[in-house]
Motif scaffolding. Structure first.
Motif, short mmCIF file in Angstrom:
data_model
loop_
_atom_site.label_atom_id
_atom_site.label_comp_id
_atom_site.label_asym_id
_atom_site.label_seq_id
_atom_site.Cartn_x
_atom_site.Cartn_y
_atom_site.Cartn_z
N HIS A 199 -7.35 2.16 2.71
CA HIS A 199 -6.93 3.44 2.14
C HIS A 199 -7.56 3.70 0.76
O HIS A 199 -7.73 4.85 0.36
N CYS A 215 0.28 3.13 3.70
CA CYS A 215 0.69 2.55 4.98
C CYS A 215 1.73 1.45 4.83
O CYS A 215 2.28 0.98 5.83
N CYS A 239 0.86 -1.19 0.00
CA CYS A 239 0.00 0.00 0.00
C CYS A 239 0.89 1.24 0.00
O CYS A 239 1.83 1.35 0.79
N CYS A 265 -4.14 -0.43 0.12
CA CYS A 265 -4.88 -1.46 0.85
C CYS A 265 -6.36 -1.07 0.78
O CYS A 265 -6.71 0.06 0.44
#
Ligand code: ZN
Length: 312
Positions: free
Chosen positions: A240, A201, A198, A237
């Motif tokens: 997000h 993150c 991601c 992800c």
């Protein structure tokens, strides 16, 4: 016994579908214009819940304002009276019995074609589907399902559909039609570029041999003309991706992460969202394919919920 006056032939149904579809696909250039589509979704959901055919403008206004604020571009509440009134001119499917009285209360109507909210309230204007459409939507779940699918696909990315159906209180799950072949190349490009992580993150979970919950996100929504180019994508992800599509997070032109002041919550919200304020987006391994500024600009003006938080 069924009232046969209102039974529609197949060809009438298909022309009605085309009228509703043409209302739903109306867009202003690349800008989002979800007023009429949101009102249509609200009205279909109300039919499904067994509510009366006509609802007072006063009762619709608050709900539509909230929807526009949560699912419209930026925080422009706009004018809920415009779609309520203007659906009338899109075809014979929207009924406002008090329209003559409302016009009589609107001195500028002949110039602007608009009816102020005050006039709608004053005459207690009610609006809703015409009787035949009301009965068709109530009786024919597959017809309603097609209309709902059309509106969702034209105006919102898939990650937002369930939130929106919940917000309008839709009781039936529409069968969302595939609008285009899935572009596997877009996903494959992003997975390679962002190295299975991601870009916000760094989540890189796998289940067995496969990525878990990594998604190819469009920055400029595909439904609004955004291309399947790597410069218009980010690997995110699932959390997000949803946050990007709902406007909770966004990007600056310098490709740092911004978080909306509207987002709030406890420690987990800090850990997963607000702590990334001001952090750079993880760069793709080919620097030539970073998210392009024109797509970031579209997202900022059409989706992100301004203002952003101050970094901390
Ligand atoms: Zn993430």
């Amino acid at each position: 016994m069924l009232n046969t006056r209102w039974i529609m032939t197949k060809s009438q149904q298909s022309s009605l579908f085309n009228v509703l579809k043409s209302v739903s696909v109306w867009k202003r250039g690349g800008q989002r214009a979800p007023h009429k589509p949101l009102l249509l979704l609200m009205a279909i959901a109300a039919v499904q819940r067994g509510e009366p055919r006509l609802r007072r403008y006063d009762d619709i206004e608050g709900e539509l304002k909230l929807l526009l604020s949560d699912f419209g571009p930026k925080r422009k509440v706009g004018h809920p009276e415009y779609p309520f009134w203007r659906l009338r001119s899109d075809g014979a499917f929207w009924d406002i019995p008090e329209s003559d009285q409302a016009i009589a209360e609107s001195p500028n109507f002949s110039k602007s074609g608009n009816i102020p909210a005050g006039a709608l309230r004053k005459v207690n204007a009610r609006g809703g589907f015409s009787q035949s459409v009301f009965e068709l939507i109530g009786a024919k779940s597959e017809f309603a399902s097609k209309i709902i699918s059309e509106i969702l696909a034209e105006h919102f990315p898939t990650s937002v559909h369930d939130d929106l159906l919940d917000a309008v209180g839709m009781m039936w799950q529409p069968l969302v039609m595939a609008r285009r072949p899935r572009t596997l190349q877009f996903r494959e490009d992003l997975i390679r570029l962002y190295e299975h992580r991601c870009a916000v993150c760094g989540f890189d979970g796998r289940l067995g041999l496969n990525d878990l919950a990594l998604e190819a996100a469009h920055i400029h929504w595909h439904s609004h003309g955004g291309p399947d180019d790597p410069e218009n994508g980010i690997l995110l992800c699932a959390l997000h991706h949803k946050a990007l599509d709902r406007g909770a997070i966004g990007l600056t032109e310098a490709r740092t992460i911004i978080v909306s002041q509207d987002l709030h919550g406890g420690a987990q919200v800090h850990n997963t969202m607000t702590r990334f304020c001001g952090e750079p987006l993880r760069a793709p391994q080919n620097p030539a394919l970073v998210p392009a500024i024109k797509f970031i600009g579209w997202h900022r003006s059409q989706v992100f919920r301004d203002p952003p938080r101050v970094e901390f």
